[in-house]
Design a protein around this motif. Structure first.
Motif, PDB file in Angstrom:
ATOM      1  N   ALA A 127       0.817  -1.208   0.000  1.00  0.00           N
ATOM      2  CA  ALA A 127       0.000   0.000   0.000  1.00  0.00           C
ATOM      3  C   ALA A 127       0.850   1.256   0.000  1.00  0.00           C
ATOM      4  O   ALA A 127       0.465   2.279  -0.563  1.00  0.00           O
ATOM      5  N   SER A 128       2.015   1.181   0.662  1.00  0.00           N
ATOM      6  CA  SER A 128       2.813   2.395   0.812  1.00  0.00           C
ATOM      7  C   SER A 128       4.052   2.417  -0.077  1.00  0.00           C
ATOM      8  O   SER A 128       4.787   3.398  -0.078  1.00  0.00           O
ATOM      9  N   ALA A 129       4.278   1.340  -0.823  1.00  0.00           N
ATOM     10  CA  ALA A 129       5.483   1.254  -1.646  1.00  0.00           C
ATOM     11  C   ALA A 129       5.537   2.384  -2.661  1.00  0.00           C
ATOM     12  O   ALA A 129       4.582   2.650  -3.366  1.00  0.00           O
ATOM     13  N   THR A 162       2.756  12.079   0.927  1.00  0.00           N
ATOM     14  CA  THR A 162       1.672  11.611   0.071  1.00  0.00           C
ATOM     15  C   THR A 162       0.545  11.038   0.920  1.00  0.00           C
ATOM     16  O   THR A 162       0.788  10.236   1.825  1.00  0.00           O
ATOM     17  N   VAL A 163      -0.686  11.462   0.632  1.00  0.00           N
ATOM     18  CA  VAL A 163      -1.861  10.973   1.359  1.00  0.00           C
ATOM     19  C   VAL A 163      -2.593   9.974   0.469  1.00  0.00           C
ATOM     20  O   VAL A 163      -2.961  10.290  -0.664  1.00  0.00           O
ATOM     21  N   LYS A 168       0.812  18.718   0.483  1.00  0.00           N
ATOM     22  CA  LYS A 168       1.042  17.300   0.257  1.00  0.00           C
ATOM     23  C   LYS A 168       0.562  16.885  -1.133  1.00  0.00           C
ATOM     24  O   LYS A 168       0.016  17.701  -1.878  1.00  0.00           O
ATOM     25  N   GLU A 169       0.745  15.604  -1.441  1.00  0.00           N
ATOM     26  CA  GLU A 169       0.295  15.045  -2.708  1.00  0.00           C
ATOM     27  C   GLU A 169      -0.772  13.984  -2.437  1.00  0.00           C
ATOM     28  O   GLU A 169      -0.752  13.315  -1.405  1.00  0.00           O
ATOM     29  N   ALA A 170      -1.705  13.841  -3.380  1.00  0.00           N
ATOM     30  CA  ALA A 170      -2.768  12.851  -3.236  1.00  0.00           C
ATOM     31  C   ALA A 170      -2.505  11.642  -4.117  1.00  0.00           C
ATOM     32  O   ALA A 170      -2.133  11.775  -5.281  1.00  0.00           O
ATOM     33  N   PRO A 224      -4.598  11.078  14.020  1.00  0.00           N
ATOM     34  CA  PRO A 224      -5.373  12.251  14.458  1.00  0.00           C
ATOM     35  C   PRO A 224      -4.833  13.563  13.895  1.00  0.00           C
ATOM     36  O   PRO A 224      -5.593  14.522  13.696  1.00  0.00           O
ATOM     37  N   GLU A 225      -3.523  13.594  13.625  1.00  0.00           N
ATOM     38  CA  GLU A 225      -2.941  14.816  13.075  1.00  0.00           C
ATOM     39  C   GLU A 225      -3.456  15.101  11.671  1.00  0.00           C
ATOM     40  O   GLU A 225      -3.553  16.259  11.251  1.00  0.00           O
ATOM     41  N   LEU A 226      -3.812  14.051  10.941  1.00  0.00           N
ATOM     42  CA  LEU A 226      -4.349  14.240   9.594  1.00  0.00           C
ATOM     43  C   LEU A 226      -5.725  14.899   9.654  1.00  0.00           C
ATOM     44  O   LEU A 226      -6.036  15.757   8.821  1.00  0.00           O
TER      45      LEU A 226
END
Length: 246
Positions: free
Chosen positions: A20-22, A28-29, A65-67, A215-217
Motif C-alpha cells: 500500500a505504501s510502496a 503523500t496521502v 502534500k500530494e494525493a 489524528p494529526e491528519l
C-alpha cells in the motif's frame, strides 16, 4: 509456540502494508473513493472528477502534500482505512455514530441527505407511499439500514453500483431509489421522466473518514478547510458543482 498459520498471517499483513505504501513519499496521502456518484465523484473521459475530488485535491494542496487515489467499491472504503491500506476515504460518506466508532471524521464539508427519486407519472407522490414498493439502494450505504429500520414494508432491491440503482427506476424494475440528494438531483435533471420528491428522508452531513491512528491528519484537513473557506476557494468549488449550493 507460534503457529505456522499465525506467522504466515503476520507476514501477509506486513506485505499488504508494504504494498500500500510502496513508492509513496511521506508527504503523500493515500485516498480511496468510489467514483460512481456524480456530481460528488465520477469518471469523465477517463479522469476522476466531481465536487469531492476537486475539494479534496484543494485540501491536500493547501496542506502541502500530494494525493494518491485508488478507486474501490463504496462498501470497501471504510475497511480500506481500517486495514491501513488508505489514510482516508472521500466518497459522499455520511458522518454517523456507527462509523465514528471505527474511523475519525473531519468537520462536515457539505450538508446532504437521503431523498427519493421516482418516476414522475408513478405511484409514489410522498414518503408514505414507499410502503410496499420496490426501492433500489446501493449496498454499503446508509439507505439500506435506514429503510430496514424506518420503512420495513419497503421491498429493497440492493445493487452494487449507483448507476444500476438509478437504471432500475428508469426501466421500471424499481418504483423508486433512495440515495443522496446531490446525485439524485443531477440524475433527474437529465431524465425528465424522473423526479426527486421535495420532502427529504433525512438531512445528513458529509465528512472525510480518516484512520484513527492519524489524528494529526484530521487536524490538518480541518485547518485546510477553514483556510479554503477564508480564501473563498471553497465557495467557488461549491458554486461550480451545485449552482451556488442550491
Amino acid at each position: 509456540m507460534t503457529s505456522r498459520k499465525t506467522i504466515l498471517a503476520a507476514l501477509f499483513a506486513v506485505s499488504m502494508s508494504g504494498f500500500a505504501s510502496a513508492g509513496l513519499a511521506a508527504d503523500t496521502v493515500r485516498i480511496v473513493t468510489d467514483p460512481t456518484f456524480p456530481p460528488m465523484e465520477f469518471s469523465k473521459d477517463g479522469k476522476r472528477t466531481g465536487f469531492d475530488i476537486e475539494l479534496t485535491e484543494a485540501l491536500i494542496k493547501e496542506m502541502g502534500k500530494e494525493a494518491s487515489w485508488t478507486d474501490i467499491d463504496f462498501k470497501g472504503l471504510i475497511p480500506a482505512v481500517l486495514s491501513g491500506r488508505a489514510d482516508m476515504a472521500v466518497s459522499a460518506i455520511y458522518i454517523t455514530d456507527a462509523r465514528k466508532q471505527v474511523v475519525d471524521f473531519t468537520d462536515s464539508y457539505y450538508a446532504g441527505g437521503l431523498v427519493v427519486l421516482t418516476r414522475r407519472d408513478g405511484p409514489i407522490k410522498s414518503l408514505k407511499d414507499l410502503d410496499g414498493k420496490r426501492v433500489s439502494v446501493q449496498v454499503g450505504t446508509k439507505s439500506v439500514g435506514y429503510l430496514q429500520e424506518h420503512y420495513p414494508k419497503v421491498q429493497r432491491v440492493e445493487v452494487e453500483k449507483n448507476e444500476e440503482m438509478f437504471n432500475l427506476v428508469g426501466v421500471g424494475r424499481a418504483d423508486a431509489a433512495v440515495t443522496g440528494k446531490p446525485a439524485a438531483k443531477l440524475y433527474a435533471q437529465s431524465h425528465p421522466d424522473l423526479v426527486v420528491l421535495d420532502a427529504q428522508i433525512t438531512t445528513e452531513e458529509y465528512g472525510i473518514a480518516v484512520d484513527k491512528r492519524q489524528p494529526e491528519l484530521v487536524t490538518d484537513l480541518n485547518d485546510a478547510l477553514k483556510r479554503l473557506k477564508e480564501k473563498g476557494t471553497y465557495q467557488q468549488i461549491v458554486d461550480k458543482w451545485f449552482e451556488g449550493g442550491k
